[in-house]
Design an enzyme around this catalytic site. Sequence first.
Site, short mmCIF file in Angstrom:
data_model
loop_
_atom_site.label_atom_id
_atom_site.label_comp_id
_atom_site.label_asym_id
_atom_site.label_seq_id
_atom_site.Cartn_x
_atom_site.Cartn_y
_atom_site.Cartn_z
N GLN A 1 35.60 47.24 49.81
CA GLN A 1 34.45 46.45 49.34
C GLN A 1 33.66 45.89 50.53
OE1 GLN A 1 34.40 43.65 45.83
NE2 GLN A 1 34.78 42.13 47.40
N LEU B 1 40.50 30.85 41.53
CA LEU B 1 40.55 30.69 42.98
C LEU B 1 41.98 30.49 43.49
CD1 LEU B 1 37.47 28.37 43.64
CD2 LEU B 1 37.56 30.87 43.47
N GLN C 1 39.12 40.31 53.72
CA GLN C 1 39.61 41.61 54.20
C GLN C 1 40.49 42.30 53.16
OE1 GLN C 1 39.22 43.49 56.94
NE2 GLN C 1 40.96 44.88 56.56
N HIS D 1 40.51 32.77 48.50
CA HIS D 1 39.14 32.29 48.29
C HIS D 1 38.89 31.00 49.06
CE1 HIS D 1 40.00 34.31 44.28
NE2 HIS D 1 38.95 34.99 44.71
N GLN E 1 31.63 45.75 36.95
CA GLN E 1 32.55 46.35 37.92
C GLN E 1 33.91 46.67 37.33
OE1 GLN E 1 32.29 42.69 40.48
NE2 GLN E 1 34.40 43.21 40.98
N ASP F 1 39.97 43.01 50.16
CA ASP F 1 39.18 44.08 49.51
C ASP F 1 38.44 44.84 50.60
OD1 ASP F 1 39.78 43.51 46.71
OD2 ASP F 1 38.76 41.63 47.09
N GLY G 1 36.21 33.75 40.45
CA GLY G 1 36.98 32.60 40.00
C GLY G 1 38.47 32.84 40.09
O1 PAF Z 1 35.68 40.41 45.37
C1 PAF Z 1 35.28 39.93 44.29
O2 PAF Z 1 35.80 38.94 43.78
C2 PAF Z 1 34.14 40.60 43.55
O3 PAF Z 1 34.19 41.99 43.70
C3 PAF Z 1 32.76 40.06 43.95
C4 PAF Z 1 32.45 40.35 45.40
C5 PAF Z 1 32.72 38.57 43.70
C6 PAF Z 1 31.69 40.72 43.08
O4 PAF Z 1 31.87 40.45 41.73
#
Ligand code: PAF
Length: 292
Positions: free
Chosen positions: A155, A35, A150, A39, A63, A152, A33
Amino acid sequence: VSLERFLTPENARTVVRAWQREGLTVGFVPTMGALHEGHLSLLRACATECDRAVLSIYVNPTQFGPNEDLEAYPRRLDEDCELAERAGANAVFCPTDKLMYPSGYATFVDQTGMTEVLEGLHRPGHFRGVLTVVCKLLNCVPAECAYFGQKDFQQTVVIRRMVADLNMGVEVRVQPTVREPDGLAMSSRNDYLDADQRRDALCLWRALQNVKKRYAAGENAAAAARQAMREVLAQVPQASPDYVDIVDCDTLERVDELTERAVAVLAVRLGGTRLIDNLPMAGDLPPGRAKN
Ligand code: PAF
């Protein structure tokens, strides 16, 4: 707002499966969220490339470390839903903590190696939480493809690894980092910066661009480029780097040479705010990562 809201995993899965039975392709954008344009660019790509676009909005507690910003993390569900709908989303999955992690919850996704470096070193347990929730979200929203930014970078790499290792069968699509006009990468955490910190935050972009300029000029020594990044950051006394590195786009191993596989990465603290950013030498999308 006519955006459909899925409140439970069963609700989400049932609707997604029904769409797929009709022959529609479903894309998924997991978010926490708050956003921003980053996003929204994922959502627009998803809505363009798939018949149905679903996003999730869930601030995933597993996390966040014990001293991190879970409580402070911005939450604005109604505004987010409006933005998401305008960007082309058809439905949003916004589960509660109780639904995601009911009492007795005991299963986590642990990945060795690439989760233990960079972000993983400074945020122990972070990727265990990310991979667990992404795996769960994809079980709730069994889409054909999932979109990540990208921004992150690590991730995206560890999620690709999980998807391959666990035969999850979803296609991971990575979209370029969206930046403010002055270069600062969009992030929900930019909300925390005061005016001075906002100005100081540009040191991340300056450090990354310094590496890119060296690469463009044919200076290939990664050690010198790393040192130059540190020197750029040192010009802002308030900026305290967690790490500064140049790594391989697939393995995250430190590289000796700047090649098209190299990605400059950094995490910097400014007051209580921790910002991350990265720049692939190959351009916005590293080799082999271009979306279909
Ligand atoms: O990148 C994010 O916003 C978060 O790490 C994700 C992928 C939504 C997981 O909670």
